[in-house]
Design a protein around this motif. Structure first.
Motif, PDB file in Angstrom:
ATOM      1  N   SER A  10       0.825  -1.199   0.000  1.00 22.73           N
ATOM      2  CA  SER A  10       0.000   0.000   0.000  1.00 22.73           C
ATOM      3  C   SER A  10       0.863   1.255   0.000  1.00 22.73           C
ATOM      4  CB  SER A  10      -0.939  -0.014   1.207  1.00 22.73           C
ATOM      5  OG  SER A  10      -1.706   1.171   1.261  1.00 22.73           O
ATOM      6  N   ARG A  11       1.935   1.246   0.821  1.00 20.67           N
ATOM      7  CA  ARG A  11       2.815   2.410   0.886  1.00 20.67           C
ATOM      8  C   ARG A  11       3.523   2.631  -0.454  1.00 20.67           C
ATOM      9  NH1 ARG A  11       5.445   5.166   4.956  1.00 20.67           N
ATOM     10  NH2 ARG A  11       3.530   4.715   6.123  1.00 20.67           N
ATOM     11  N   LEU A  12       4.023   1.545  -1.050  1.00 14.89           N
ATOM     12  CA  LEU A  12       4.691   1.673  -2.351  1.00 14.89           C
ATOM     13  C   LEU A  12       3.716   2.153  -3.428  1.00 14.89           C
ATOM     14  CD1 LEU A  12       6.944  -1.518  -2.363  1.00 14.89           C
ATOM     15  CD2 LEU A  12       7.684   0.851  -2.119  1.00 14.89           C
ATOM     16  N   PHE A  13       2.473   1.679  -3.336  1.00  9.59           N
ATOM     17  CA  PHE A  13       1.465   2.120  -4.307  1.00  9.59           C
ATOM     18  C   PHE A  13       1.191   3.614  -4.138  1.00  9.59           C
ATOM     19  CE2 PHE A  13      -3.009   2.759  -5.572  1.00  9.59           C
ATOM     20  CZ  PHE A  13      -2.933   2.334  -6.902  1.00  9.59           C
ATOM     21  N   ASP A  14       1.093   4.063  -2.877  1.00  9.97           N
ATOM     22  CA  ASP A  14       0.876   5.490  -2.632  1.00  9.97           C
ATOM     23  C   ASP A  14       2.032   6.314  -3.181  1.00  9.97           C
ATOM     24  OD1 ASP A  14      -1.496   4.949  -1.389  1.00  9.97           O
ATOM     25  OD2 ASP A  14      -0.692   5.042   0.656  1.00  9.97           O
ATOM     26  N   GLN A  15       3.264   5.823  -2.966  1.00 11.36           N
ATOM     27  CA  GLN A  15       4.423   6.541  -3.495  1.00 11.36           C
ATOM     28  C   GLN A  15       4.403   6.584  -5.011  1.00 11.36           C
ATOM     29  OE1 GLN A  15       7.930   4.718  -1.864  1.00 11.36           O
ATOM     30  NE2 GLN A  15       7.531   5.452   0.214  1.00 11.36           N
ATOM     31  N   LYS A  16       3.991   5.465  -5.616  1.00  4.43           N
ATOM     32  CA  LYS A  16       3.897   5.429  -7.069  1.00  4.43           C
ATOM     33  C   LYS A  16       2.878   6.437  -7.571  1.00  4.43           C
ATOM     34  CE  LYS A  16       4.340   3.670 -11.253  1.00  4.43           C
ATOM     35  NZ  LYS A  16       5.567   3.809 -12.051  1.00  4.43           N
ATOM     36  N   ILE A  17       1.720   6.481  -6.913  1.00  4.54           N
ATOM     37  CA  ILE A  17       0.682   7.438  -7.305  1.00  4.54           C
ATOM     38  C   ILE A  17       1.171   8.869  -7.128  1.00  4.54           C
ATOM     39  CG2 ILE A  17      -1.604   8.312  -6.746  1.00  4.54           C
ATOM     40  CD1 ILE A  17      -1.644   5.735  -8.315  1.00  4.54           C
ATOM     41  N   GLN A  18       1.818   9.121  -5.976  1.00  4.48           N
ATOM     42  CA  GLN A  18       2.288  10.476  -5.709  1.00  4.48           C
ATOM     43  C   GLN A  18       3.343  10.908  -6.716  1.00  4.48           C
ATOM     44  OE1 GLN A  18       3.577  10.566  -1.627  1.00  4.48           O
ATOM     45  NE2 GLN A  18       1.524  10.230  -0.814  1.00  4.48           N
ATOM     46  N   SER A  19       4.215   9.956  -7.095  1.00  8.63           N
ATOM     47  CA  SER A  19       5.253  10.312  -8.069  1.00  8.63           C
ATOM     48  C   SER A  19       4.657  10.647  -9.431  1.00  8.63           C
ATOM     49  CB  SER A  19       6.255   9.161  -8.206  1.00  8.63           C
ATOM     50  OG  SER A  19       5.647   8.012  -8.786  1.00  8.63           O
ATOM     51  N   THR A  20       3.543   9.980  -9.766  1.00  6.60           N
ATOM     52  CA  THR A  20       2.912  10.285 -11.052  1.00  6.60           C
ATOM     53  C   THR A  20       2.077  11.554 -10.979  1.00  6.60           C
ATOM     54  OG1 THR A  20       0.974   8.921 -10.522  1.00  6.60           O
ATOM     55  CG2 THR A  20       2.795   7.840 -11.663  1.00  6.60           C
ATOM     56  N   MET A  21       1.803  12.064  -9.766  1.00  5.29           N
ATOM     57  CA  MET A  21       0.982  13.256  -9.612  1.00  5.29           C
ATOM     58  C   MET A  21       1.822  14.519  -9.415  1.00  5.29           C
ATOM     59  SD  MET A  21      -2.118  11.972  -9.741  1.00  5.29           S
ATOM     60  CE  MET A  21      -3.365  12.914  -8.891  1.00  5.29           C
ATOM     61  N   VAL A  22       3.149  14.404  -9.425  1.00  3.53           N
ATOM     62  CA  VAL A  22       4.023  15.566  -9.296  1.00  3.53           C
ATOM     63  C   VAL A  22       4.456  15.996 -10.697  1.00  3.53           C
ATOM     64  CG1 VAL A  22       6.199  16.422  -8.363  1.00  3.53           C
ATOM     65  CG2 VAL A  22       4.810  14.843  -7.035  1.00  3.53           C
ATOM     66  N   PRO A  82       1.986  30.817  -7.002  1.00  2.61           N
ATOM     67  CA  PRO A  82       2.768  30.351  -8.162  1.00  2.61           C
ATOM     68  C   PRO A  82       4.179  29.961  -7.747  1.00  2.61           C
ATOM     69  CG  PRO A  82       2.539  32.741  -8.216  1.00  2.61           C
ATOM     70  CD  PRO A  82       1.654  32.254  -7.098  1.00  2.61           C
ATOM     71  N   GLN A  83       4.642  28.843  -8.288  1.00  2.00           N
ATOM     72  CA  GLN A  83       5.980  28.333  -8.005  1.00  2.00           C
ATOM     73  C   GLN A  83       6.801  28.308  -9.292  1.00  2.00           C
ATOM     74  OE1 GLN A  83       6.795  27.483  -4.758  1.00  2.00           O
ATOM     75  NE2 GLN A  83       4.710  28.136  -4.202  1.00  2.00           N
ATOM     76  N   ASP A  84       8.105  28.225  -9.126  1.00  2.00           N
ATOM     77  CA  ASP A  84       8.974  28.129 -10.297  1.00  2.00           C
ATOM     78  C   ASP A  84       8.882  26.703 -10.864  1.00  2.00           C
ATOM     79  OD1 ASP A  84      10.882  28.189 -12.230  1.00  2.00           O
ATOM     80  OD2 ASP A  84      12.550  28.742 -10.911  1.00  2.00           O
ATOM     81  N   PRO A  85       8.283  26.534 -12.047  1.00  2.00           N
ATOM     82  CA  PRO A  85       8.140  25.178 -12.604  1.00  2.00           C
ATOM     83  C   PRO A  85       9.470  24.502 -12.876  1.00  2.00           C
ATOM     84  CG  PRO A  85       6.708  26.740 -13.735  1.00  2.00           C
ATOM     85  CD  PRO A  85       7.646  27.551 -12.902  1.00  2.00           C
ATOM     86  N   GLN A  86      10.534  25.310 -13.032  1.00  2.00           N
ATOM     87  CA  GLN A  86      11.833  24.721 -13.361  1.00  2.00           C
ATOM     88  C   GLN A  86      12.323  23.805 -12.245  1.00  2.00           C
ATOM     89  OE1 GLN A  86      13.368  25.158 -16.420  1.00  2.00           O
ATOM     90  NE2 GLN A  86      14.584  23.442 -15.651  1.00  2.00           N
ATOM     91  N   ARG A  87      11.952  24.083 -11.001  1.00  2.00           N
ATOM     92  CA  ARG A  87      12.369  23.218  -9.896  1.00  2.00           C
ATOM     93  C   ARG A  87      11.761  21.832 -10.034  1.00  2.00           C
ATOM     94  NH1 ARG A  87      11.052  25.599  -4.277  1.00  2.00           N
ATOM     95  NH2 ARG A  87       9.018  25.878  -5.270  1.00  2.00           N
ATOM     96  N   PHE A  88      10.512  21.770 -10.450  1.00  2.27           N
ATOM     97  CA  PHE A  88       9.851  20.468 -10.628  1.00  2.27           C
ATOM     98  C   PHE A  88      10.444  19.731 -11.830  1.00  2.27           C
ATOM     99  CE2 PHE A  88       6.880  23.072  -8.278  1.00  2.27           C
ATOM    100  CZ  PHE A  88       6.347  22.200  -7.351  1.00  2.27           C
ATOM    101  N   LEU A  89      10.661  20.458 -12.929  1.00  6.90           N
ATOM    102  CA  LEU A  89      11.208  19.809 -14.126  1.00  6.90           C
ATOM    103  C   LEU A  89      12.634  19.329 -13.882  1.00  6.90           C
ATOM    104  CD1 LEU A  89       9.893  22.219 -16.906  1.00  6.90           C
ATOM    105  CD2 LEU A  89       8.825  20.153 -15.979  1.00  6.90           C
ATOM    106  N   ALA A  90      13.421  20.111 -13.102  1.00  6.37           N
ATOM    107  CA  ALA A  90      14.792  19.701 -12.787  1.00  6.37           C
ATOM    108  C   ALA A  90      14.790  18.438 -11.938  1.00  6.37           C
ATOM    109  CB  ALA A  90      15.523  20.840 -12.066  1.00  6.37           C
ATOM    110  N   ALA A  91      13.809  18.345 -11.018  1.00  2.52           N
ATOM    111  CA  ALA A  91      13.712  17.130 -10.197  1.00  2.52           C
ATOM    112  C   ALA A  91      13.395  15.924 -11.071  1.00  2.52           C
ATOM    113  CB  ALA A  91      12.642  17.316  -9.131  1.00  2.52           C
ATOM    114  N   GLY A  92      12.545  16.099 -12.077  1.00  4.18           N
ATOM    115  CA  GLY A  92      12.233  15.001 -12.983  1.00  4.18           C
ATOM    116  C   GLY A  92      13.435  14.572 -13.785  1.00  4.18           C
ATOM    117  N   GLU A  93      14.251  15.549 -14.233  1.00  5.57           N
ATOM    118  CA  GLU A  93      15.458  15.200 -14.990  1.00  5.57           C
ATOM    119  C   GLU A  93      16.457  14.453 -14.119  1.00  5.57           C
ATOM    120  OE1 GLU A  93      16.893  18.854 -16.482  1.00  5.57           O
ATOM    121  OE2 GLU A  93      15.287  19.102 -17.978  1.00  5.57           O
ATOM    122  N   SER A  94      16.568  14.853 -12.848  1.00  8.87           N
ATOM    123  CA  SER A  94      17.492  14.170 -11.930  1.00  8.87           C
ATOM    124  C   SER A  94      17.064  12.731 -11.695  1.00  8.87           C
ATOM    125  CB  SER A  94      17.556  14.918 -10.596  1.00  8.87           C
ATOM    126  OG  SER A  94      18.034  16.232 -10.771  1.00  8.87           O
TER     127      SER A  94
END
Length: 316
Positions: A159-171, A290-302
């Protein structure tokens, strides 16, 4: 063979002729009857002697019963030993499951110590002596209890891994326009229309009209409308007060209430609304700020670099 039978009272005789085959059959029948009679007599005499306590019969009866008991004990012992070996194998598997469960629990962010086997439940089952049926049943009960608790714990981990999977797809870490560099970053800049300093609340991705616009994460479309400033605009709610906005589209492919997946095409680049040329204006809002979208995109690239073969080396 001829047999002559003489009747003294009637003063006459009678002759019988027996062939060789008939004599053989009569002999066999007589032998069988004799054997059956002997067996019946033996059993009757033996049982009667045991019941009546005749001299010499009791020791024989004890020997017979002892042999039967020894055979039964040997059979039961062999089966108990086989069960003990199987239980030992099951306990070894439980140790492997515990080890695997600890590693998976760590990946799920749970305490691996909570997954360890209850003290006294592990170890070798067969230890230099024969085990009784009660001991085997007790070991089976322990394994049953441990396996049940492991199933419950692994369900929590799943359940915890599933929640993490869902959360990762929602960021929103997916780049909304592929193979396009950022033209105008987040922050204060000179507004291209008014010429004054203003806060640019997102990222601009200049691209040809019709270029696919992709959802940066999975979520639900909450706004799909034409806005005077944003033009054709789509907003996607990703939960946890996190929303992404896609503006100036020439064509919108989703509507309010649609569920979208990460990387799904939701619109096409255009220049509608307050725009000086074809581009995507991309925003990320958290709790209305509003947040800087580049921080989210940089996290995805990492994360993509870390997951790629040899990514850890390239990361350093």
């Amino acid at each position: 063979m001829h047999i002559i039978i003489t009747d003294a009272w009637l003063a006459r005789s009678r002759a019988m002729h027996l062939s060789g085959l008939t004599l053989v059959g009569v002999g066999v029948l007589a032998s069988v009857l004799l054997m059956l009679g002997a067996i019946t007599t033996y059993h009757w005499v033996f049982l009667e002697g045991v019941r009546q306590g005749w001299p010499g019969f009791a020791p024989v009866a004890r020997l017979v019963h002892q042999d039967e008991a020894n055979s039964q004990n040997a059979y039961v012992r062999a089966n108990l030993d086989a069960m003990a070996r199987k239980l030992g194998e099951m306990q070894a598997r439980m140790v492997q499951i515990d080890s695997l469960g600890e590693r998976v629990a760590g990946l799920a962010g749970l305490s691996p110590a909570e997954f360890k086997t209850t003290p006294g439940a592990g170890g070798a089952l067969v230890g230099g002596r024969d085990l009784t049926m009660d001991e085997l049943m007790s070991a089976l009960d322990r394994i049953d209890q441990n396996s049940g608790s492991r199933v419950d714990w692994l369900t929590v981990v799943e359940s915890r891994l599933f929640d993490q999977k869902i959360q990762s797809t929602m960021v929103p870490t997916e780049k909304p326009v592929r193979d396009v560099q950022v033209g105008s970053p987040f922050g204060f800049r000179i507004d291209p229309i008014t010429g004054r300093s203003a806060l640019h609340t997102g990222l601009d991705f200049p691209a040809d009209p019709g270029t696919p616009i992709l959802s940066a994460a999975g979520g639900v479309v909450v706004v799909q409308e034409y806005h005077a400033a944003y033009g054709n605009m789509v907003e996607v709610d990703h939960g946890n007060n996190l929303i992404t906005r896609y503006a100036h589209a020439s064509k919108v492919l989703v509507k309010k209430g649609d569920i979208v997946k990460r990387g799904q095409k939701i619109a096409e680049v255009g220049t509608t609304g307050r725009s000086t040329g074809p581009h995507l204006h991309f925003e990320v809002w958290v709790s209305g700020v509003p947040q800087d979208p580049q921080r989210f995109l940089a996290a995805g690239e990492s994360m993509a670099v870390a997951k790629a073969p040899g990514g850890a080396l390239r990361k350093h």
